[in-house]
Design a protein around this motif. Structure first.
Motif, PDB file in Angstrom:
ATOM      1  N   ASP A  95      14.674 -72.072  46.503  1.00  0.00           N
ATOM      2  CA  ASP A  95      14.547 -73.299  45.709  1.00  0.00           C
ATOM      3  C   ASP A  95      13.105 -73.745  45.517  1.00  0.00           C
ATOM      4  OD1 ASP A  95      17.275 -73.653  45.262  1.00  0.00           O
ATOM      5  OD2 ASP A  95      17.564 -74.743  47.146  1.00  0.00           O
ATOM      6  N   VAL A  96      12.158 -72.953  45.971  1.00  0.00           N
ATOM      7  CA  VAL A  96      10.742 -73.340  45.915  1.00  0.00           C
ATOM      8  C   VAL A  96      10.007 -72.518  44.866  1.00  0.00           C
ATOM      9  CG1 VAL A  96       8.583 -73.535  47.213  1.00  0.00           C
ATOM     10  CG2 VAL A  96      10.774 -74.010  48.343  1.00  0.00           C
ATOM     11  N   ALA A  97       9.306 -73.204  43.970  1.00  0.00           N
ATOM     12  CA  ALA A  97       8.425 -72.553  43.006  1.00  0.00           C
ATOM     13  C   ALA A  97       7.020 -72.504  43.593  1.00  0.00           C
ATOM     14  CB  ALA A  97       8.412 -73.326  41.691  1.00  0.00           C
ATOM     15  N   VAL A  98       6.428 -71.316  43.651  1.00  0.00           N
ATOM     16  CA  VAL A  98       5.086 -71.148  44.196  1.00  0.00           C
ATOM     17  C   VAL A  98       4.130 -70.809  43.062  1.00  0.00           C
ATOM     18  CG1 VAL A  98       3.659 -69.958  45.883  1.00  0.00           C
ATOM     19  CG2 VAL A  98       6.104 -70.292  46.345  1.00  0.00           C
ATOM     20  N   LEU A  99       3.110 -71.649  42.895  1.00  0.00           N
ATOM     21  CA  LEU A  99       2.102 -71.443  41.860  1.00  0.00           C
ATOM     22  C   LEU A  99       0.839 -70.921  42.533  1.00  0.00           C
ATOM     23  CD1 LEU A  99       2.526 -74.781  39.828  1.00  0.00           C
ATOM     24  CD2 LEU A  99       3.975 -72.746  39.834  1.00  0.00           C
ATOM     25  N   HIS A 100       0.523 -69.657  42.300  1.00  0.00           N
ATOM     26  CA  HIS A 100      -0.648 -69.018  42.904  1.00  0.00           C
ATOM     27  C   HIS A 100      -1.805 -69.030  41.906  1.00  0.00           C
ATOM     28  CE1 HIS A 100       1.618 -66.903  46.211  1.00  0.00           C
ATOM     29  NE2 HIS A 100       2.594 -67.013  45.349  1.00  0.00           N
ATOM     30  N   PHE A 101      -2.962 -69.531  42.329  1.00  0.00           N
ATOM     31  CA  PHE A 101      -4.151 -69.526  41.483  1.00  0.00           C
ATOM     32  C   PHE A 101      -5.239 -68.684  42.130  1.00  0.00           C
ATOM     33  CE2 PHE A 101      -1.873 -73.246  40.079  1.00  0.00           C
ATOM     34  CZ  PHE A 101      -2.021 -73.190  38.703  1.00  0.00           C
ATOM     35  N   ASP A 102      -5.713 -67.682  41.397  1.00  0.00           N
ATOM     36  CA  ASP A 102      -6.770 -66.811  41.906  1.00  0.00           C
ATOM     37  C   ASP A 102      -7.530 -66.230  40.726  1.00  0.00           C
ATOM     38  OD1 ASP A 102      -8.438 -65.009  43.097  1.00  0.00           O
ATOM     39  OD2 ASP A 102      -6.870 -63.885  44.141  1.00  0.00           O
ATOM     40  N   ASP A 103      -8.700 -66.814  40.431  1.00  0.00           N
ATOM     41  CA  ASP A 103      -9.520 -66.299  39.331  1.00  0.00           C
ATOM     42  C   ASP A 103     -10.559 -65.297  39.831  1.00  0.00           C
ATOM     43  OD1 ASP A 103     -11.407 -67.856  40.582  1.00  0.00           O
ATOM     44  OD2 ASP A 103     -11.783 -69.187  38.876  1.00  0.00           O
ATOM     45  N   GLY A 104     -10.466 -64.962  41.127  1.00  0.00           N
ATOM     46  CA  GLY A 104     -11.417 -64.029  41.702  1.00  0.00           C
ATOM     47  C   GLY A 104     -12.750 -64.651  42.034  1.00  0.00           C
ATOM     48  N   LYS A 105     -12.902 -65.935  41.747  1.00  0.00           N
ATOM     49  CA  LYS A 105     -14.169 -66.629  41.978  1.00  0.00           C
ATOM     50  C   LYS A 105     -13.913 -67.918  42.748  1.00  0.00           C
ATOM     51  CE  LYS A 105     -15.994 -64.700  37.663  1.00  0.00           C
ATOM     52  NZ  LYS A 105     -16.510 -64.996  36.305  1.00  0.00           N
ATOM     53  N   ALA A 106     -14.187 -69.049  42.100  1.00  0.00           N
ATOM     54  CA  ALA A 106     -14.095 -70.335  42.798  1.00  0.00           C
ATOM     55  C   ALA A 106     -12.864 -71.145  42.411  1.00  0.00           C
ATOM     56  CB  ALA A 106     -15.350 -71.166  42.527  1.00  0.00           C
ATOM     57  N   ASN A 107     -11.934 -70.535  41.651  1.00  0.00           N
ATOM     58  CA  ASN A 107     -10.774 -71.280  41.171  1.00  0.00           C
ATOM     59  C   ASN A 107     -11.204 -72.596  40.519  1.00  0.00           C
ATOM     60  OD1 ASN A 107      -8.681 -69.521  41.629  1.00  0.00           O
ATOM     61  ND2 ASN A 107      -8.028 -70.450  43.544  1.00  0.00           N
ATOM     62  N   ALA A 108     -12.173 -72.501  39.626  1.00  0.00           N
ATOM     63  CA  ALA A 108     -12.682 -73.694  38.949  1.00  0.00           C
ATOM     64  C   ALA A 108     -11.578 -74.355  38.125  1.00  0.00           C
ATOM     65  CB  ALA A 108     -13.857 -73.328  38.050  1.00  0.00           C
ATOM     66  N   VAL A 109     -11.590 -75.676  38.119  1.00  0.00           N
ATOM     67  CA  VAL A 109     -10.628 -76.445  37.334  1.00  0.00           C
ATOM     68  C   VAL A 109     -11.132 -76.484  35.893  1.00  0.00           C
ATOM     69  CG1 VAL A 109      -9.496 -78.677  37.026  1.00  0.00           C
ATOM     70  CG2 VAL A 109      -9.922 -77.795  39.330  1.00  0.00           C
ATOM     71  N   GLY A 110     -10.657 -75.552  35.097  1.00  0.00           N
ATOM     72  CA  GLY A 110     -10.984 -75.479  33.677  1.00  0.00           C
ATOM     73  C   GLY A 110      -9.728 -75.597  32.856  1.00  0.00           C
ATOM     74  N   PHE A 128      -9.588 -72.901  47.790  1.00  0.00           N
ATOM     75  CA  PHE A 128      -8.499 -73.580  47.082  1.00  0.00           C
ATOM     76  C   PHE A 128      -8.982 -73.881  45.670  1.00  0.00           C
ATOM     77  CE2 PHE A 128      -6.030 -77.523  46.143  1.00  0.00           C
ATOM     78  CZ  PHE A 128      -4.774 -76.933  46.114  1.00  0.00           C
ATOM     79  N   SER A 129     -10.041 -74.679  45.557  1.00  0.00           N
ATOM     80  CA  SER A 129     -10.717 -74.892  44.275  1.00  0.00           C
ATOM     81  C   SER A 129     -12.050 -75.580  44.538  1.00  0.00           C
ATOM     82  CB  SER A 129      -9.890 -75.763  43.326  1.00  0.00           C
ATOM     83  OG  SER A 129     -10.646 -76.085  42.172  1.00  0.00           O
ATOM     84  N   ALA A 130     -13.088 -75.113  43.840  1.00  0.00           N
ATOM     85  CA  ALA A 130     -14.430 -75.675  44.017  1.00  0.00           C
ATOM     86  C   ALA A 130     -14.760 -76.761  43.012  1.00  0.00           C
ATOM     87  CB  ALA A 130     -15.469 -74.560  43.936  1.00  0.00           C
ATOM     88  N   GLY A 131     -13.768 -77.203  42.221  1.00  0.00           N
ATOM     89  CA  GLY A 131     -13.999 -78.320  41.331  1.00  0.00           C
ATOM     90  C   GLY A 131     -13.970 -77.953  39.860  1.00  0.00           C
ATOM     91  N   PHE A 132     -14.328 -78.918  39.016  1.00  0.00           N
ATOM     92  CA  PHE A 132     -14.313 -78.691  37.576  1.00  0.00           C
ATOM     93  C   PHE A 132     -15.234 -77.533  37.189  1.00  0.00           C
ATOM     94  CE2 PHE A 132     -12.799 -83.196  36.988  1.00  0.00           C
ATOM     95  CZ  PHE A 132     -11.641 -82.861  36.290  1.00  0.00           C
ATOM     96  N   ASP A 133     -14.876 -76.858  36.107  1.00  0.00           N
ATOM     97  CA  ASP A 133     -15.636 -75.724  35.592  1.00  0.00           C
ATOM     98  C   ASP A 133     -16.990 -76.203  35.070  1.00  0.00           C
ATOM     99  OD1 ASP A 133     -16.650 -73.517  34.312  1.00  0.00           O
ATOM    100  OD2 ASP A 133     -14.817 -73.065  33.204  1.00  0.00           O
ATOM    101  N   LEU A 134     -18.055 -75.901  35.801  1.00  0.00           N
ATOM    102  CA  LEU A 134     -19.386 -76.390  35.428  1.00  0.00           C
ATOM    103  C   LEU A 134     -19.873 -75.806  34.108  1.00  0.00           C
ATOM    104  CD1 LEU A 134     -21.259 -76.444  38.854  1.00  0.00           C
ATOM    105  CD2 LEU A 134     -20.221 -78.349  37.609  1.00  0.00           C
ATOM    106  N   LYS A 135     -19.437 -74.596  33.775  1.00  0.00           N
ATOM    107  CA  LYS A 135     -19.836 -74.015  32.490  1.00  0.00           C
ATOM    108  C   LYS A 135     -19.315 -74.855  31.332  1.00  0.00           C
ATOM    109  CE  LYS A 135     -20.195 -69.209  34.068  1.00  0.00           C
ATOM    110  NZ  LYS A 135     -19.675 -67.828  33.922  1.00  0.00           N
TER     111      LYS A 135
END
Length: 218
Positions: free
Chosen positions: A8-23, A53-60
């Motif tokens: 019953d659990v949905a797992v959302l995996h995030f992995d951009d290979g870098k900093a998991n920037a929030v873009g 986990f995530s290093a924050g908003f996408d600085l680019k």
């Protein structure tokens, strides 16, 4: 994003290979994942990559200029609002560093399980000369220990995982290899609670913060 169902659990995996920037890609994926979770599951786990986990908003994206920055932060506000008001239980499996928007993402979760290690968690906006958007202040006020608000929000203190529990970013810390399984088990237990009551009580408890964030979007 990788979507996976564990009963019953949905797992959302995030992995951009870098900093998991929030873009834009990560934010769009969160919406897609929540849509799918609402249709197919009873609870949600959000997790990052090993060490981050995530290093924050996408600085680019932020560095493209004021309009691009405002568009990204505005989209982030809507996404974090949706997570914070999601009707299902939401558990964060914090796999490492969580800075700025990454820490906001943590604060939207109902439960937050973090990995032990040499990781930093917190809000560094003051240190980099930025003020907080309304959603950031509301999430911090709602979830952080009041004794830590000045240190965490005004003074940009970054915490190790154990300190992050005291401050309110995390609920508990486990060895890294146990974090995801523990988060899934926590979400599965919460999924057994009556869903309608869980959703209503969650919204009622968070109503003042949700209202303030919604008003800022107008």
């Amino acid at each position: 994003m990788k979507f996976e169902r564990k009963d019953d659990v949905a797992v959302l995996h995030f992995d951009d290979g870098k900093a998991n920037a929030v873009g834009h890609t990560l934010l769009d994926s969160l919406h897609e994942g929540l849509d799918q979770a609402a249709a197919e599951a009873k609870a949600v786990v959000v997790t990052g990559r090993d060490g981050v986990f995530s290093a924050g908003f996408d600085l680019k994206e932020i560095q493209k200029g004021p309009e691009a920055a405002a568009a990204l932060v505005g989209k982030g506000a809507k996404t974090f609002l949706r997570l914070f008001s999601h009707s299902q239980p939401v558990v964060m499996a914090c796999t490492g560093h969580a800075i700025a928007a990454g820490a906001f993402l943590l604060l939207t979760g109902d439960n937050r399980i973090g990995a032990a290690g040499e990781f930093k968690l917190g809000l560094n906006e003051t240190a980099i000369g930025m003020s907080f958007p309304v959603f950031g202040i509301q999430l911090a006020t709602a979830r952080l220990d009041p004794r830590h608000l000045t240190r965490a929000v005004v003074q940009s203190e970054l915490y190790d995982p154990d300190g992050a529990v005291a401050a309110g970013y995390l609920d508990r810390v486990l060895p890294p290899e146990q974090v995801l399984d523990a988060a899934i088990a926590q979400a599965a237990a919460l999924a057994e609670l009556p869903g309608a009551a869980y959703a209503k009580n969650k919204l009622d408890v968070r109503a003042p913060y949700l209202a303030a964030i919604e008003a800022s979007l107008d």
